[in-house]
Design an enzyme around this catalytic site. Structure first.
Site, short mmCIF file in Angstrom:
data_model
loop_
_atom_site.label_atom_id
_atom_site.label_comp_id
_atom_site.label_asym_id
_atom_site.label_seq_id
_atom_site.Cartn_x
_atom_site.Cartn_y
_atom_site.Cartn_z
N GLY A 18 76.18 9.01 48.81
CA GLY A 18 77.09 9.74 47.93
C GLY A 18 78.01 10.72 48.64
O GLY A 18 78.40 11.73 48.05
N MET A 96 76.44 -0.62 45.24
CA MET A 96 76.22 -1.87 45.96
C MET A 96 75.78 -3.01 45.04
O MET A 96 74.87 -3.76 45.38
CB MET A 96 75.20 -1.65 47.09
CG MET A 96 75.62 -0.59 48.09
SD MET A 96 77.21 -0.97 48.86
CE MET A 96 76.71 -2.24 50.01
N LEU A 99 79.77 -6.55 40.10
CA LEU A 99 79.90 -6.40 38.64
C LEU A 99 80.41 -7.70 38.02
O LEU A 99 81.21 -8.42 38.61
CB LEU A 99 80.85 -5.24 38.34
CG LEU A 99 80.29 -3.88 38.80
CD1 LEU A 99 81.38 -2.84 38.88
CD2 LEU A 99 79.17 -3.42 37.86
N ASN A 113 87.61 1.04 43.28
CA ASN A 113 86.59 0.81 44.30
C ASN A 113 87.15 1.29 45.64
O ASN A 113 88.37 1.35 45.81
CB ASN A 113 86.24 -0.68 44.38
CG ASN A 113 85.10 -0.94 45.36
OD1 ASN A 113 84.16 -0.15 45.46
ND2 ASN A 113 85.20 -2.03 46.10
N HIS A 115 86.69 0.32 49.75
CA HIS A 115 86.08 -0.68 50.62
C HIS A 115 86.41 -0.33 52.07
O HIS A 115 87.56 -0.07 52.40
CB HIS A 115 86.62 -2.08 50.28
CG HIS A 115 86.00 -3.14 51.13
ND1 HIS A 115 84.71 -3.57 50.94
CD2 HIS A 115 86.48 -3.82 52.20
CE1 HIS A 115 84.42 -4.49 51.86
NE2 HIS A 115 85.49 -4.65 52.63
C1 GRF Z 1 81.50 3.75 51.92
O1 GRF Z 1 81.68 3.36 53.24
C2 GRF Z 1 82.29 2.87 51.01
O2 GRF Z 1 83.45 2.35 51.61
C3 GRF Z 1 81.36 1.75 50.70
O3 GRF Z 1 80.09 2.33 50.65
C4 GRF Z 1 80.08 3.53 51.44
C5 GRF Z 1 79.60 4.63 50.55
O4 GRF Z 1 79.24 5.77 51.24
N1 GRF Z 1 81.79 1.08 49.50
P1 GRF Z 1 78.76 7.06 50.45
O5 GRF Z 1 77.56 6.69 49.59
O6 GRF Z 1 79.90 7.55 49.62
O7 GRF Z 1 78.37 8.05 51.51
#
Ligand code: GRF
Length: 226
Positions: A18, A96, A99, A113, A115
């Site tokens: 997070g 993760m 959907l 989102n 990525h």
């Molecule tokens: C990030 O690298 C994001 O791009 C991917 O998951 C990771 C999340 O990191 N979708 P966090 O939980 O916000 O630290």
């Protein structure tokens, strides 16, 4: 702003640490971002991001995907919980789970989102190692509207980092994450101000179709041709 003119009610979906959620918490606290962070939802009971939400006084919910026999029923449960908070905006921040179209349609054009790659390069997993293996000079992250196509919706903002000769997937991931914390709240701010919208399968900024994502230069976001 929401349709009613109040602050944009927002749900953040997480699965892990997070740190992006923390960037939203910090930006709303400092006043850079005007969002009503109503709920943080995790699909895992043990997610460090839930503690971040609690210490910021944000309501948390957990819908464990393991408790549901298939994606459809899991997504129906997600919708049932989220709709109680009447979100204008859904922010996927390291959520993760893939959907289903039912979920995407339910919040059509209102899901972001992030990525960790310069999409359209490297949708899916292991993006940092793939960029290193390909010998890319640049890597980074992309905020996009979520659609039914995994990591394929209209791109909004990209931030780039150079790939260093001695980079490992971990070192590169760390630098990409720092950029994410800059670009994700900025994308949400554009949405909250009403300047950024999803329409007809595209992202629109100030009623102009974004053919290319905005670029973050370390301080500001600008269009590619600026
Ligand atoms: C990030 O690298 C994001 O791009 C991917 O998951 C990771 C999340 O990191 N979708 P966090 O939980 O916000 O630290």
């Amino acid at each position: 702003m929401s349709k009613s003119g109040s602050r944009t009610s927002t749900a953040v979906l997480i699965s892990g640490s997070g740190t992006n959620l923390q960037a939203f918490i910090d930006a709303t606290r400092s006043g850079e971002l005007d969002l009503d962070l109503r709920v943080v939802l995790s699909n895992k009971r043990v997610a460090a991001g839930l503690a971040r939400a609690r210490s910021a006084g944000i309501r948390t919910e957990c819908v464990e995907h393991r408790d549901y026999p298939d994606r459809e029923r899991f997504d129906a449960a997600l919708i049932a919980v989220l709709d109680r908070f009447e979100p204008d905006l859904i922010i996927l921040a390291g959520f993760m789970r893939i959907l289903t179209p039912v979920f995407i349609d339910h919040y059509a054009g209102r899901i972001f989102n992030i990525h960790p790659s310069l999409l359209p390069r490297y949708p899916g997993l292991d993006t940092h190692q793939r960029a290193i293996d390909a010998g890319d000079a640049w890597h980074g992250s992309t905020v996009h509207f979520a659609t039914e196509e995994l990591d394929g919706g209209p791109r909004v903002i990209q931030g780039r980092v150079p790939v260093m000769p001695d980079d490992t997937a971990e070192s590169l991931a760390g630098r990409v994450l720092e950029i994410e914390h800059q670009i994700y709240p900025r994308a949400a701010a554009l949405y909250a101000s009403g300047r950024l919208r999803y329409r007809d399968g595209a992202a629109w900024l100030d009623d102009q179709k974004l053919e290319e994502p905005l670029q973050f230069d370390g301080k500001n976001v600008r269009s590619r041709d600026q």
